[in-house]
Design an enzyme around this catalytic site. Structure first.
Site, short mmCIF file in Angstrom:
data_model
loop_
_atom_site.label_atom_id
_atom_site.label_comp_id
_atom_site.label_asym_id
_atom_site.label_seq_id
_atom_site.Cartn_x
_atom_site.Cartn_y
_atom_site.Cartn_z
N PRO A 25 -2.84 0.54 19.13
CA PRO A 25 -2.65 0.04 17.76
C PRO A 25 -2.94 1.05 16.65
CG PRO A 25 -4.58 -0.96 18.76
CD PRO A 25 -3.92 -0.17 19.82
N LYS A 61 2.06 0.20 15.02
CA LYS A 61 3.47 0.15 15.37
C LYS A 61 3.88 -1.05 16.22
CE LYS A 61 4.74 3.35 12.99
NZ LYS A 61 5.38 2.84 11.80
N TYR A 67 4.46 6.68 9.74
CA TYR A 67 3.60 5.53 9.49
C TYR A 67 4.35 4.45 8.70
CZ TYR A 67 -0.82 3.03 8.61
OH TYR A 67 -1.82 2.09 8.59
N TYR A 95 -9.05 5.55 7.98
CA TYR A 95 -9.08 5.94 9.39
C TYR A 95 -10.14 7.04 9.52
CZ TYR A 95 -4.58 3.61 10.31
OH TYR A 95 -3.58 2.68 10.45
N HIS A 115 0.84 -1.21 0.00
CA HIS A 115 0.00 0.00 0.00
C HIS A 115 0.87 1.25 0.00
CE1 HIS A 115 -4.12 -1.59 1.63
NE2 HIS A 115 -3.69 -2.29 0.58
P1 FAS Z 1 3.92 -11.32 21.63
O1 FAS Z 1 3.03 -11.02 22.80
O2 FAS Z 1 3.32 -11.39 20.26
O3 FAS Z 1 4.64 -12.73 21.85
C1 FAS Z 1 5.10 -13.11 23.13
C2 FAS Z 1 5.13 -14.63 23.16
O4 FAS Z 1 5.72 -15.05 24.39
C3 FAS Z 1 3.74 -15.24 23.09
O5 FAS Z 1 3.68 -16.24 22.11
C4 FAS Z 1 3.53 -15.83 24.48
O6 FAS Z 1 2.76 -17.01 24.45
C5 FAS Z 1 4.97 -16.14 24.90
N1 FAS Z 1 5.19 -16.18 26.35
C6 FAS Z 1 4.68 -15.35 27.28
N2 FAS Z 1 5.13 -15.70 28.52
C7 FAS Z 1 5.95 -16.78 28.34
C8 FAS Z 1 6.70 -17.61 29.22
N3 FAS Z 1 6.71 -17.40 30.54
N4 FAS Z 1 7.42 -18.63 28.69
C9 FAS Z 1 7.43 -18.86 27.36
N5 FAS Z 1 6.73 -18.11 26.47
C10 FAS Z 1 5.99 -17.08 26.96
N6 FAS Z 1 -0.29 -4.30 16.90
C11 FAS Z 1 -0.55 -3.66 15.74
O7 FAS Z 1 0.37 -3.09 15.15
N7 FAS Z 1 -1.82 -3.66 15.21
C12 FAS Z 1 -2.87 -4.29 15.82
O8 FAS Z 1 -4.00 -4.27 15.34
C13 FAS Z 1 -2.64 -4.96 17.03
N8 FAS Z 1 -3.65 -5.63 17.67
C14 FAS Z 1 -3.39 -6.26 18.85
C15 FAS Z 1 -4.42 -6.96 19.54
C16 FAS Z 1 -4.16 -7.58 20.77
C17 FAS Z 1 -5.28 -8.33 21.48
C18 FAS Z 1 -2.86 -7.53 21.32
C19 FAS Z 1 -2.56 -8.17 22.67
C20 FAS Z 1 -1.84 -6.86 20.65
C21 FAS Z 1 -2.09 -6.23 19.40
N9 FAS Z 1 -1.08 -5.58 18.70
C22 FAS Z 1 -1.31 -4.94 17.54
C23 FAS Z 1 0.28 -5.57 19.19
C24 FAS Z 1 0.93 -6.87 18.84
O9 FAS Z 1 0.96 -7.03 17.44
C25 FAS Z 1 2.32 -6.87 19.43
O10 FAS Z 1 2.98 -5.64 19.19
C26 FAS Z 1 3.18 -8.00 18.93
O11 FAS Z 1 2.49 -9.20 19.16
C27 FAS Z 1 4.51 -7.95 19.68
O12 FAS Z 1 5.21 -9.11 19.41
P2 FAS Z 1 6.11 -9.80 20.56
O13 FAS Z 1 6.94 -8.76 21.19
O14 FAS Z 1 6.74 -10.97 19.89
O15 FAS Z 1 5.09 -10.25 21.69
C1 PHB Z 2 -5.00 -4.16 11.29
O1 PHB Z 2 -5.20 -4.43 10.09
O2 PHB Z 2 -5.14 -5.01 12.21
C2 PHB Z 2 -4.58 -2.76 11.67
C3 PHB Z 2 -4.26 -1.87 10.67
C4 PHB Z 2 -3.87 -0.57 11.01
C5 PHB Z 2 -3.83 -0.21 12.35
C6 PHB Z 2 -4.14 -1.13 13.35
C7 PHB Z 2 -4.52 -2.41 13.01
O3 PHB Z 2 -3.46 1.07 12.67
#
Ligand code: FAS
Ligand code: PHB
Length: 395
Positions: A293, A297, A385, A201, A72
């Protein structure tokens, strides 16, 4: 068991770090508390910034992304019943974003790790990190019903916000910064082609809405809701009706509906824990910081952290040069705070603050009008962005 780098958590941060280390010939063990099925199906981020696209390609993990992802060049800001396109590629010398879900990035990295035969242990829960202040840190973990120990030269906590690594740092050595928001996101996946080619947005007096996507057949949409929202309050018809209201526009445009296959409510939080290092324990990704979110980022910041960390660990372990590792926390935190600010900026620019008075609402509309009509303001949004370039690596 013993390894050079013990990695706690097989989310995008831990998996990408393992891949980047492996490409330098550095051995690691990844411990993941959940099952492979769980980590590969956890719906989260959807947008990859330019730096993440580049690092996935460079480490040989970008082939399916390039085949199935959607590049995009721009986004639409919609307010006052009008749409305003921000041509980010034109404003940033061609930098783009890619629509390619976090679930797919995780699947690709898990497959590569398992194909390589290097250790990735699922349902292996890290219980504690010990000895980080000494020369031989170790991780106590439970796997196959037994408690075991993994010794390493370094331990990296990529175990997310609720993980064990950050909590194993003595509290007196940690400074945390936090902000919560008076709203959350209700997110849905719908089996219907997106009603737009690029993300929309929308700022509306009833609240924020976002039209994203996962493919040409699957739409991803979000609604700003009160923080204590229950999904029971939102039958499908009401979700679609509210999205229609908030995307209203004086143009020939209609939001297509389809079966909702997933729904969730995600709270909004900004959080940073400093520093990102305690002796031979390093933190990266959500283990160290959380962003709302709105700026897309979260995943990208995690990828940037581990790109910097992989370089630093390579210099230390392969060439005995600790300069980058000693600077890792400060270098990564500079980018973390830039992303924290941008995420806060996008969140407050676009969401309706329930506590705002009429003056605050008019200020917000003026800011949106400025971003939509000023090249300087639009360029600032665009470069953040699509992602600012990472600091150059060592020569
Ligand atoms: P993660 O949380 O992805 O991964 C951590 C891993 O460690 C997990 O697999 C967990 O099971 C494991 N773990 C935890 N404790 C442990 C232990 N004691 N022993 C072993 N393993 C363990 N970001 C966006 O940019 N856009 C979004 O729309 C968006 N939506 C989100 C929605 C939700 C519900 C959440 C919670 C986050 C969202 N995020 C979003 C942010 C998300 O994408 C994070 O930034 C991303 O998962 C970060 O990646 P990690 O740092 O790898 O952490
Ligand atoms: C998504 O596609 O999950 C998404 C895209 C843009 C955002 C947040 C989430 O700013």
């Amino acid at each position: 068991m013993r390894t050079s780098v013990a990695i706690i958590g097989a989310g995008p941060a831990g998996l990408l770090l393992a891949r980047l280390l492996q490409r330098q010939g550095i051995d690691s063990v990844v411990l993941e508390s959940r099952s492979r099925e769980h980590v590969e199906h956890r719906q989260r981020a959807g947008i990859l910034e330019q730096g993440t696209i580049d690092v996935l390609r460079e480490c040989g993990a970008g082939e399916r992304m390039d085949r199935e992802g959607l590049p995009h060049d721009g986004i639409e800001l919609r307010f006052g019943r009008a749409g305003h396109r921000i041509d980010m590629a034109a404003l940033t010398g061609g930098r783009q974003v890619m629509v390619y879900a976090q679930t797919e990035v995780v699947r690709d990295l898990v497959a590569l790790r398992l194909e390589s035969g290097s250790p990735l242990l699922f349902e292996a829960e890290a219980l504690a990190v010990e000895g980080a202040e000494g020369e031989q840190p170790r991780v106590r973990y439970r796997h196959d019903g037994a408690e075991q120990v993994l010794a390493a030269d370094y331990v990296v906590g990529t175990d997310g916000f609720h993980g064990v690594a950050r909590k194993s740092i003595p509290p007196e050595r940690v400074r945390t910064y936090e902000r919560t928001y008076p709203y959350a996101w209700l997110g849905i996946l719908a089996s219907v082609p997106p009603s737009t080619d690029e993300l929309i947005y929308a700022n509306h007096e009833r609240g924020f809405a976002l039209h994203s996507m996962r493919s040409t057949q699957v739409s991803r949409l979000y609604l700003q809701v009160p923080p204590d929202t229950s999904l029971q309050d939102w039958p499908d018809e009401e979700i679609w009706a509210e999205l229609d209201r908030r995307f209203e526009v004086d143009a020939d445009w209609k939001l297509q509906r389809g079966p909702i296959t997933e729904r969730s409510v995600t709270p909004m939080r900004s959080f940073v824990s400093e520093p990102l290092r305690h002796g031979r324990l390093l933190l990266a990704g959500d283990a160290a910081h959380i962003v709302p979110p709105t700026g897309a980022k979260g995943l990208n910041l995690a990828a940037a952290d581990v790109t910097l960390l992989a370089r630093a660990l390579g210099s230390s372990l392969l060439r005995g040069d600790d300069a980058e590792l000693d600077a890792y926390s400060d270098t990564a935190l500079r980018r973390v705070w830039r992303a924290e600010h941008f995420s806060y900026f996008m969140t407050t620019l676009l969401h309706t603050d329930p506590a705002a008075d009429d003056f605050g609402r008019r200020l917000q509309l003026s800011h949106l009008d400025y971003v939509a009509n000023s090249t300087a303001a639009a360029t600032s949004l665009a470069e953040n962005y699509v992602g600012l370039p990472l600091p150059a690596g060592p020569a």
